[in-house]
Write an enzyme that holds these catalytic residues in place. Sequence first.
Site, PDB file in Angstrom:
ATOM      1  N   PHE A  87       0.968  -1.288  -0.039  1.00  0.00           N
ATOM      2  CA  PHE A  87       0.030   0.053  -0.032  1.00  0.00           C
ATOM      3  C   PHE A  87       0.866   1.411  -0.019  1.00  0.00           C
ATOM      4  CE2 PHE A  87      -1.841  -3.282   2.950  1.00  0.00           C
ATOM      5  CZ  PHE A  87      -2.508  -3.894   1.861  1.00  0.00           C
ATOM      6  N   CYS A  88       2.149   1.203  -0.713  1.00  0.00           N
ATOM      7  CA  CYS A  88       2.817   2.216  -0.852  1.00  0.00           C
ATOM      8  C   CYS A  88       3.248   2.966   0.585  1.00  0.00           C
ATOM      9  CB  CYS A  88       2.332   3.526  -1.396  1.00  0.00           C
ATOM     10  SG  CYS A  88       1.916   3.315  -3.318  1.00  0.00           S
TER      11      CYS A  88
END
Length: 429
Positions: free
Chosen positions: A377-378
């Site tokens: 998720f970055c």
Amino acid sequence: MSTLTIFDSAADAAGTAQDAPAGRPIPAVLGADLEVPVKGGRLVGYANLDYAASAPCLEPVSAAVAAALPAYSSVHRGAGYASQLTTARYEQARHTVRAFVGARPDDAVIFTRNTTDATNLLAGCLPEGATAVVFDTEHHASLLPWPKAVRLAPPAFPGEAVRAADEALAGIDGPKLLVVTAASNVTGELWPIAALAHIAHRHGARILVDAAQLVPHRKLNLTALDLDYVAFSGHKLYAPFGAGVLVGRRDWLAEGKPYLAGGGAVRSVGDDVEWHDDPEPRHEAGTPNVLGAIALAAACDALTATGWTELVREEERLITRLRAGLASIAGVRELSLWGDDHPRVGIVSFTVAGYSAREVAEALSGEYGIGVRDGKFCAHPFVRHLLGTADGGCEDDTASAVRASIGIGTTQEHVDRLVEAVRDLVSRL
Ligand SMILES: Cc1ncc(COP(=O)(O)O)c(C=O)c1O
């Protein structure tokens, strides 16, 4: 555990502060009747549980864009009536965003492409030698842009976040900026931004709040919380892709290097260039994304008109049901920094023993018509911390999780379908 939240009062925490007196019904989203193919060629109604990545478009947002399209013309520099109308709509969008986040009258409101663009814009305007203080829990958009940064370990409880920020800021000379997310894109947990703003100011620092995952779910009041800057994206706020905003204090933005060099950012060009010192034109060179700004503002209007009480109530009902359902399945583990009871928005990340996150996400899509996200998720350092795994690189699927996220348009059937699908996958092991 500390009871600090981002909010100043119980009313704020419940999302009821400054609610519209008589809320309108929750608006519909486009694509609610979308059907998608699953294994065997059947079509099923799409269960979109990936709102934290990009939320679907609200009907009033689509209507506002459709209304603007027939009369759209050049912005800011045209003399024609349609140009004036388009310019007025663009500038009205700025006012709407200002009101939506409760900004101070003299705050700058700069339209950007997204949150990442907004944090990078601010990073380019920091005073010479400034240091950013940032937690390893941040999305990369808030973790990475800073030329000089002190990175803090994920705090064990909210009060520890405040203590760690206090200590770090005390040890820094010169200009400093504390950067913190209001709601985690991994766990949905709310951060104590009011307390962190207080600490930042005590040390003469400023605070930037990454509100990308907060504003779709809760009322934010920049003035009441005494925040210096906030950034968020339209596409997570039920407006189509391509527009975001940076809102906050003018001085650094008025002095910082123009984000893009070009038309609109200058007062005059001869042998020398005289740049605008108003932050909005200075950092919005070139033709802006007018439709994106109109869409973003229409989303702000639609949420305000609905009122936060009803939005928060429905989201809490569904996220509680989803988390309880997942918790009832052996081998499913929810990721959480501050424990089950800590307040959060409609985001839940989890792992399923016996499956990689990619296998779960693919099965949910291919067999059940459910859209979720899998990966880190970055937020690589944070997800690794939560999973207790070492750096295995981007492609390391063992260090990943599945994320389900909800919002306007999510139904109980979507939530129940996800829980039963995960239960089914586990039963096959
Ligand atoms: C907390 C947070 N900050 C920043 C971003 C970056 O947003 P954008 O991709 O719109 O720039 C995201 C996107 O997932 C996010 O969740």
